[in-house]
Each structure stands twice: as C-alpha cells, then as structure tokens.
Design a protein around this motif. Structure first.
Motif, PDB file in Angstrom:
ATOM      1  N   LYS A  84       0.741  -1.106  -0.054  1.00  0.00           N
ATOM      2  CA  LYS A  84      -0.104  -0.038   0.034  1.00  0.00           C
ATOM      3  C   LYS A  84       0.882   1.171   0.007  1.00  0.00           C
ATOM      4  O   LYS A  84       1.582   1.449   0.886  1.00  0.00           O
ATOM      5  N   PRO A  85       0.907   2.173  -1.112  1.00  0.00           N
ATOM      6  CA  PRO A  85       1.663   3.231  -1.001  1.00  0.00           C
ATOM      7  C   PRO A  85       1.447   4.219  -0.090  1.00  0.00           C
ATOM      8  O   PRO A  85       0.337   4.459   0.347  1.00  0.00           O
ATOM      9  N   PHE A  86       2.671   4.797   0.496  1.00  0.00           N
ATOM     10  CA  PHE A  86       2.604   5.726   1.528  1.00  0.00           C
ATOM     11  C   PHE A  86       3.525   6.790   1.587  1.00  0.00           C
ATOM     12  O   PHE A  86       3.517   7.828   2.401  1.00  0.00           O
ATOM     13  N   ILE A  87       4.303   6.768   0.433  1.00  0.00           N
ATOM     14  CA  ILE A  87       5.443   7.792   0.114  1.00  0.00           C
ATOM     15  C   ILE A  87       5.164   8.608  -1.054  1.00  0.00           C
ATOM     16  O   ILE A  87       5.129   8.167  -2.081  1.00  0.00           O
ATOM     17  N   ARG A  88       5.386  10.022  -0.800  1.00  0.00           N
ATOM     18  CA  ARG A  88       5.026  10.777  -1.778  1.00  0.00           C
ATOM     19  C   ARG A  88       6.267  11.084  -2.323  1.00  0.00           C
ATOM     20  O   ARG A  88       7.266  10.875  -1.866  1.00  0.00           O
ATOM     21  N   ASN A  89       6.233  11.795  -3.696  1.00  0.00           N
ATOM     22  CA  ASN A  89       7.612  12.176  -4.198  1.00  0.00           C
ATOM     23  C   ASN A  89       8.533  12.848  -3.497  1.00  0.00           C
ATOM     24  O   ASN A  89       9.842  12.251  -3.609  1.00  0.00           O
ATOM     25  N   HIS A  90       8.279  14.049  -2.892  1.00  0.00           N
ATOM     26  CA  HIS A  90       9.215  14.711  -2.342  1.00  0.00           C
ATOM     27  C   HIS A  90       9.780  14.090  -0.947  1.00  0.00           C
ATOM     28  O   HIS A  90      10.942  14.317  -0.519  1.00  0.00           O
ATOM     29  N   GLN A  91       9.001  13.043  -0.481  1.00  0.00           N
ATOM     30  CA  GLN A  91       9.594  12.308   0.688  1.00  0.00           C
ATOM     31  C   GLN A  91      10.580  11.240   0.315  1.00  0.00           C
ATOM     32  O   GLN A  91      11.458  11.066   0.915  1.00  0.00           O
ATOM     33  N   TYR A  92      10.160  10.651  -0.893  1.00  0.00           N
ATOM     34  CA  TYR A  92      11.098   9.688  -1.564  1.00  0.00           C
ATOM     35  C   TYR A  92      12.332  10.367  -1.843  1.00  0.00           C
ATOM     36  O   TYR A  92      13.634   9.979  -1.675  1.00  0.00           O
ATOM     37  N   ASN A  93      12.215  11.648  -2.232  1.00  0.00           N
ATOM     38  CA  ASN A  93      13.485  12.496  -2.520  1.00  0.00           C
ATOM     39  C   ASN A  93      14.621  12.782  -1.283  1.00  0.00           C
ATOM     40  O   ASN A  93      15.633  12.741  -1.467  1.00  0.00           O
ATOM     41  N   VAL A  94      13.899  12.968  -0.069  1.00  0.00           N
ATOM     42  CA  VAL A  94      14.397  13.117   1.004  1.00  0.00           C
ATOM     43  C   VAL A  94      15.228  11.879   1.342  1.00  0.00           C
ATOM     44  O   VAL A  94      16.250  11.735   1.717  1.00  0.00           O
ATOM     45  N   ILE A  95      14.598  10.669   1.153  1.00  0.00           N
ATOM     46  CA  ILE A  95      15.146   9.518   1.476  1.00  0.00           C
ATOM     47  C   ILE A  95      16.389   9.405   0.821  1.00  0.00           C
ATOM     48  O   ILE A  95      17.409   8.901   1.040  1.00  0.00           O
ATOM     49  N   LYS A  96      16.421   9.660  -0.748  1.00  0.00           N
ATOM     50  CA  LYS A  96      17.565   9.379  -1.618  1.00  0.00           C
ATOM     51  C   LYS A  96      18.357  10.379  -0.987  1.00  0.00           C
ATOM     52  O   LYS A  96      19.862   9.918  -1.202  1.00  0.00           O
ATOM     53  N   LYS A  97      18.149  11.710  -0.644  1.00  0.00           N
ATOM     54  CA  LYS A  97      19.123  12.634  -0.251  1.00  0.00           C
ATOM     55  C   LYS A  97      19.698  12.044   0.883  1.00  0.00           C
ATOM     56  O   LYS A  97      21.135  12.178   1.027  1.00  0.00           O
ATOM     57  N   GLN A  98      19.076  11.600   1.791  1.00  0.00           N
ATOM     58  CA  GLN A  98      19.868  10.916   3.236  1.00  0.00           C
ATOM     59  C   GLN A  98      20.554   9.864   2.787  1.00  0.00           C
ATOM     60  O   GLN A  98      21.817   9.884   3.357  1.00  0.00           O
ATOM     61  N   ALA A  99      20.122   8.957   1.792  1.00  0.00           N
ATOM     62  CA  ALA A  99      21.134   7.810   1.441  1.00  0.00           C
ATOM     63  C   ALA A  99      22.388   8.233   0.934  1.00  0.00           C
ATOM     64  O   ALA A  99      23.506   7.891   1.208  1.00  0.00           O
ATOM     65  N   GLY A 100      22.358   9.412   0.092  1.00  0.00           N
ATOM     66  CA  GLY A 100      23.688   9.963  -0.414  1.00  0.00           C
ATOM     67  C   GLY A 100      24.552  10.500   0.612  1.00  0.00           C
ATOM     68  O   GLY A 100      25.832  10.383   0.521  1.00  0.00           O
ATOM     69  N   ILE A 101      23.812  11.297   1.559  1.00  0.00           N
ATOM     70  CA  ILE A 101      24.781  11.511   2.897  1.00  0.00           C
ATOM     71  C   ILE A 101      25.386  10.529   3.496  1.00  0.00           C
ATOM     72  O   ILE A 101      26.497  10.659   3.760  1.00  0.00           O
ATOM     73  N   MET A 102      24.681   9.701   3.796  1.00  0.00           N
ATOM     74  CA  MET A 102      25.328   8.223   4.387  1.00  0.00           C
ATOM     75  C   MET A 102      26.200   7.608   3.596  1.00  0.00           C
ATOM     76  O   MET A 102      27.391   7.315   4.070  1.00  0.00           O
ATOM     77  N   GLN A 103      26.028   7.454   2.299  1.00  0.00           N
ATOM     78  CA  GLN A 103      27.002   6.877   1.471  1.00  0.00           C
ATOM     79  C   GLN A 103      28.373   7.819   1.493  1.00  0.00           C
ATOM     80  O   GLN A 103      29.425   7.296   1.573  1.00  0.00           O
ATOM     81  N   ASN A 104      28.197   9.083   1.479  1.00  0.00           N
ATOM     82  CA  ASN A 104      29.562   9.968   1.330  1.00  0.00           C
ATOM     83  C   ASN A 104      30.299   9.926   2.690  1.00  0.00           C
ATOM     84  O   ASN A 104      31.495   9.819   2.830  1.00  0.00           O
ATOM     85  N   ALA A 105      29.443   9.722   3.688  1.00  0.00           N
ATOM     86  CA  ALA A 105      30.024   9.794   5.210  1.00  0.00           C
ATOM     87  C   ALA A 105      30.835   8.202   5.323  1.00  0.00           C
ATOM     88  O   ALA A 105      31.886   8.594   5.646  1.00  0.00           O
ATOM     89  N   LEU A 106      30.371   7.299   4.793  1.00  0.00           N
ATOM     90  CA  LEU A 106      30.977   6.089   4.908  1.00  0.00           C
ATOM     91  C   LEU A 106      32.202   5.969   3.771  1.00  0.00           C
ATOM     92  O   LEU A 106      33.273   5.314   4.290  1.00  0.00           O
TER      93      LEU A 106
END
Length: 217
Positions: free
Chosen positions: A3-25
C-alpha cells in the motif's frame, strides 16, 4: 500487497539522506562521527512518517545498517512499490483549470511517470507562458503565468537546488476592497526551467503550497 505511503518529495528526502550516508562512509573514519551521521539520516527519514506501521518503520530504519553501494541501491528500490502517484488528471480536467486558454497545449500525460511527480508543469514557448497543476486539499489547482528564462543557474525556490532558472510570474486573484478595475498584483519567483529536474530534487512542499495560496486567494 504494497500500500503506497511515500510521496515524491518524501522519496527525494530518502534519496538525499542515503547519499549523505554513502558519502560519510567513504570519507569519515571516526566511528563516533559515523554513528552520529547514521542516527541523523535515520531520524530525518523516520520523522516524515509519524503514523506508519512498525513494519514500515523498520524498513525506513534500515538505512542505518547499510554499507555498500549495492545495499543503498537495494534499499531505494524496495520503496518504489510504495510510492504514491500524483493523482491522475485528464486533458479535459486541465483544460477546465485554464478555461481562458482555448488553444492550450497540454503535455503528453501518458509519457509521465506520476510516481515521481510532486507537481505537473509545462511551458508554451510561443506565448512565454508556464502552467502548473497541483492537488491541494483534494482539488486540482491550476496556476498560469509568464516565464522568462534567466540563462543562468541559481537556487530554485521550490527545490532549493542550483539549477537553470526561469522567472515565473502569476497574477494574484486576491483584490483589496474598493480597488480600481485596473488593479492587479503579480506574484513571482525563480524556479527550475526544467520541471522534471525540479520534481527529482524537491524535498519540501511548503514553498510550493505557499506560492499557490498567494496566487489563488
């Protein structure tokens, strides 16, 4: 069934935070600092969904356990079935939003992936007009205005990313009491020339909804 629950702008936040975590690693060796980044990225993601079930919350929290590029790619792919699509809007509905434009040029709606859409926008080069469609409080809202390419990069007021900009100016429908028949107020701001890129980057809808509210009320 997902059941969908993630709006596009929220998915973009998830992608952004994933990028921050990857860069930190890749760049941080101190375990304590890494732990702090892990906590921060997880918190920013989870706080967007205060009412999700425990199962979905656990899915979101998995970002703090990821290590490899493949892990992050898999993490993001797992959310794709949960993306809420931009509500289906027909060409007829769009025409009704802009009744004065009898020759309105409407984009090919079938070519648009509504999962990655926060707002629908397109430009008519022949008239230097830009059109924006958004759903607010369950109703489609149409905003029409003049656009002027700036031919330079700057920060978009919608997505806050450094992109090629245009100046978008719309006439506010709000009129002061006892105003003259000639009164009008233009509301303008700089936004991405390419709405596709803007939709890929936008992480907050507050500026978008404030702008629309200023124009239509």
């Amino acid at each position: 069934m997902c059941k969908p629950f993630i709006r596009n702008h929220q998915y973009n936040v998830i992608k952004k935070q994933a990028g921050i975590m990857q860069n930190a690693l890749r760049t941080i060796a101190d375990p304590k600092v890494l732990e702090s980044v892990r906590f921060g990225t997880e918190s920013k993601i989870v706080e967007m969904f205060p009412d999700v079930t425990d199962v979905r919350k656990q899915m979101l929290e998995e970002i703090s356990t990821l290590k490899t590029t493949e892990d992050f790619q898999k993490y993001l792919r797992e959310f794709e079935p949960y993306l809420l699509e931009f509500p289906q809007v027909t060409a007829k509905q769009i025409q009704q939003l802009f009744p004065k434009n009898k020759k309105l040029k409407i984009p090919d709606l079938s070519a648009i992936d509504n999962r990655y859409l926060t707002y629908l926008s397109w430009s008519d080069i022949s008239t230097n007009k830009m059109f924006l469609v958004y759903q607010l409080n369950g109703q489609f809202i149409g905003v029409e205005g003049k656009y002027t390419p700036t031919n330079k990069k700057g920060f978009c007021f919608l997505c806050n990313r450094h992109e090629e900009l245009s100046f978008f100016s719309a006439i506010s429908k709000k009129r002061p009491a006892n105003s003259s028949p000639d009164y009008y107020k233009a509301v303008g701001n700089y936004l991405c020339l390419d709405s596709h890129e803007c939709n890929k980057n936008i992480t907050d809808i507050a500026s978008l909804e404030k702008f629309i509210d200023t124009v239509i009320r």
